[in-house]
Design an enzyme around this catalytic site. Sequence first.
Site, short mmCIF file in Angstrom:
data_model
loop_
_atom_site.label_atom_id
_atom_site.label_comp_id
_atom_site.label_asym_id
_atom_site.label_seq_id
_atom_site.Cartn_x
_atom_site.Cartn_y
_atom_site.Cartn_z
N GLU B 27 40.40 14.49 6.88
CA GLU B 27 41.13 14.43 8.15
C GLU B 27 41.94 15.70 8.40
OE1 GLU B 27 42.86 10.57 8.74
OE2 GLU B 27 44.52 11.42 9.87
N ASP B 128 41.82 9.47 6.13
CA ASP B 128 42.78 8.45 5.72
C ASP B 128 42.23 7.06 6.04
OD1 ASP B 128 44.46 10.48 4.98
OD2 ASP B 128 45.53 10.50 6.89
N TYR B 338 50.20 7.36 0.64
CA TYR B 338 49.94 7.40 2.07
C TYR B 338 51.04 6.65 2.83
CZ TYR B 338 47.32 7.27 6.40
OH TYR B 338 46.94 7.44 7.70
#
Lengths: 68, 703
Positions: B27, B128, B338
């Site tokens: 990403e 992600d 994350y």
Amino acid sequence: MKCAVCGREGAGKLCQRHAVAKERLEAAYPLWVRAYGRMSWGDYLDNVIRNVQTGPWAKEVAEALRDS
Amino acid sequence: MTDRAPQSPQVWGDPAVSGGYTLVVCEKPDAAKRVADALSGGRSAASQVEGTTVFSFAKDGEEFVVCSAQGHVYGVSDPAEERTVYPVFDVEWYPLNLVEEESASAGRRIAAIRKLAAGAARFVNACDFDVEGETIGFNLLRYACGGKEKGALRARFSTLTEEDLRRSFGSLEPQAADGLARAGRARHVIDFLWGINLSRALSQSPLGLGHRFRTVSVGRVQGPTLGFLAKREREIREFVPTPYWKVTGVFEKDGREFSAWYAEEKVRTKAQAEEVRAACRGGTAVVVAVQRSQVQVSPPPPFSLGDLQKEAYRALRIPPSRTLQIAEGLYLAALISYPRTSSQKLPPSLDLRRILGGLGRVRAYSDAVEEILKSGSRTVQGARSDPAHPAIHPTGERPQRPLDGQAASLLDLVVRRFLAGFGPPARRELVDVSMDVGGHRFKALGSRTTFPGWMDYYGRYAGRRDQEPPPVAEGERAGVVSVTVEEKFEQRPPRYNQGSLLEKMESEGIGTKATRADMISTLLSRGYASGDSLTVTDLGFAVVEAMEKYAPSVVSTELTRHVEEMLEGVEEGAGGEADVVRETVRTAAEQLAELFANEGEVGRVIDAAIAGEASKAGALGGCPVCKSGTLRIVRSRTTKKRFVGCSNYPSGCRASAPLPQRGTLRPAAKPCEKCSWPVVYVSGGRRPWKLCVNPDCPGRSKP
């Protein structure tokens, strides 16, 4: 019809914002009278105008009522 | 909805029989480098493709190429591209560089991935793992890689540490259900449709009056959020305080004084308050009860994103959008997991001992880690879970370069919260003292922490506040030193700050964990609200009032919550995204029809607010020359230079003054003490300075 306080359009003499503020102002008066024993409407308006907690729309209505 | 994003030609028919490398699509560029470093053991070769950096290496006889997007590189837009036309119900996906001037780099990223896809035999989506990441990966695989969104493999990880990445790539899974991506794409379409149509309707309404164009936006989440602020602002502006009295006594026992308050905390009449004072003055208090209770305070759960944003605002005053930005940076540096997660749980699969071991090497945490490891305690878990990611936690790795102040503070907060979760419950003793003075009851409270437990690990964020209890026992007497009566007034409700507004959005189910903070920033940048205590502007009120009257669904929480619920269904594979889009379009069409029918009235309201804001924007203060006008910053139409002029210029007031032509001007709260002209702060140079705008001011100087 123009609001007597701010000139915005409203259904009556006051716009929606100031009409609600006036209702709040009238609703609180008996509580002030009870709290202090006695208080004239004029003294009440003066007190509310001076009070830093009073919201600006309520203050504007109180000033308009006092000066009318 | 159709796809205008061109797909690459499919070069490889069956990856099993065709040669070629494995293309890993990430990403963000930082994530691509981490993936390449982790899988190659730091031996990948970086090269440039279409001006973007890609990494290649061989592993176990297989060739890998790792490339990246830069967040979203595809977006939805209106194919007609007629900025003045609404309603718009046909949207298509485009490379972002074709629809946003500031997204030029998206074109290079797409070109690079398209080129690399031509030589790839196998595709791995390493974006992600959440709605946005799935959407980004889906779009890249579909449009840039030639329809590989179904055959690609999926790498799932929650941290960018070498260990997690190696584990993740060691067990690549086929791209399973695409519910997240479908829901993400539907959300983009719905938000675009709502935003473009309502914003065009609002922005163009003043044009009908022959006035200037200004972008006035409102969207599916923005509308209800602004509605929350406006509701609170109305309560504040309409507020009429009511009086009450607080009676406080000072008591003395064995030479020590302490305070207690009258049991009726708000005495509603002045007469009653005075009566209590008169009755108690000079009297003696009898302690009728001393109640002691022990309470256990459990450690707080691990951080979800919302929890982190609220706590960072409370403890560090970092706005939620900034917190997310910093947290993403910490994630890309492999320092935390994350951050876009709703989870308050740390699953057993996490190697917590390894993380603690890493943290134990940092001096500030080593004592706490030693205690935790010695006690063998388990971490606390919160109620909320998220199937995609665990709660935000540190990775135990050390920063490879020094972190700036806010990033270091946020990392410390995440680490301490993580450590606090292992701590035992804290214990507090509460003391409730009740005293009688001639039939009047007074109360005093005390509290102290008898066992800090997790609070020690949480450090300064724990907010421990102890209050010494009065030094009395049941049946004892204390002298009344004084009794005071204080006139007080009910307080108007507090304005939302960014933390409390975020909490409100969460509790009402408005927006997503990833977008809430940005939404608040948008309200500020649009000029609908301002300040740390979010104050709604006239323009904000005008938008809300126009919507409440002509398009009430736009500011209602019901519609946007309903859409969120339907999208969650799509995520879980329980619904079709086309149905959600169709239903949203129908509602939008109804609301737009009403707005269109009343365009003139809406235009008048919006236009008046824009004019009012513009007038306030340059206002400096009252004019000391004509006494009735306002001095404001004006820009000359001929010279383009700025100067101070009076709003009564048309009526003859010629008050004016020159201004510095460089730097930002901000009016000071008070006028000049020497001449009563306004004062401005000038910033932009080395140091901001204060300037009385009156060129003839007797005290004019640059302090």
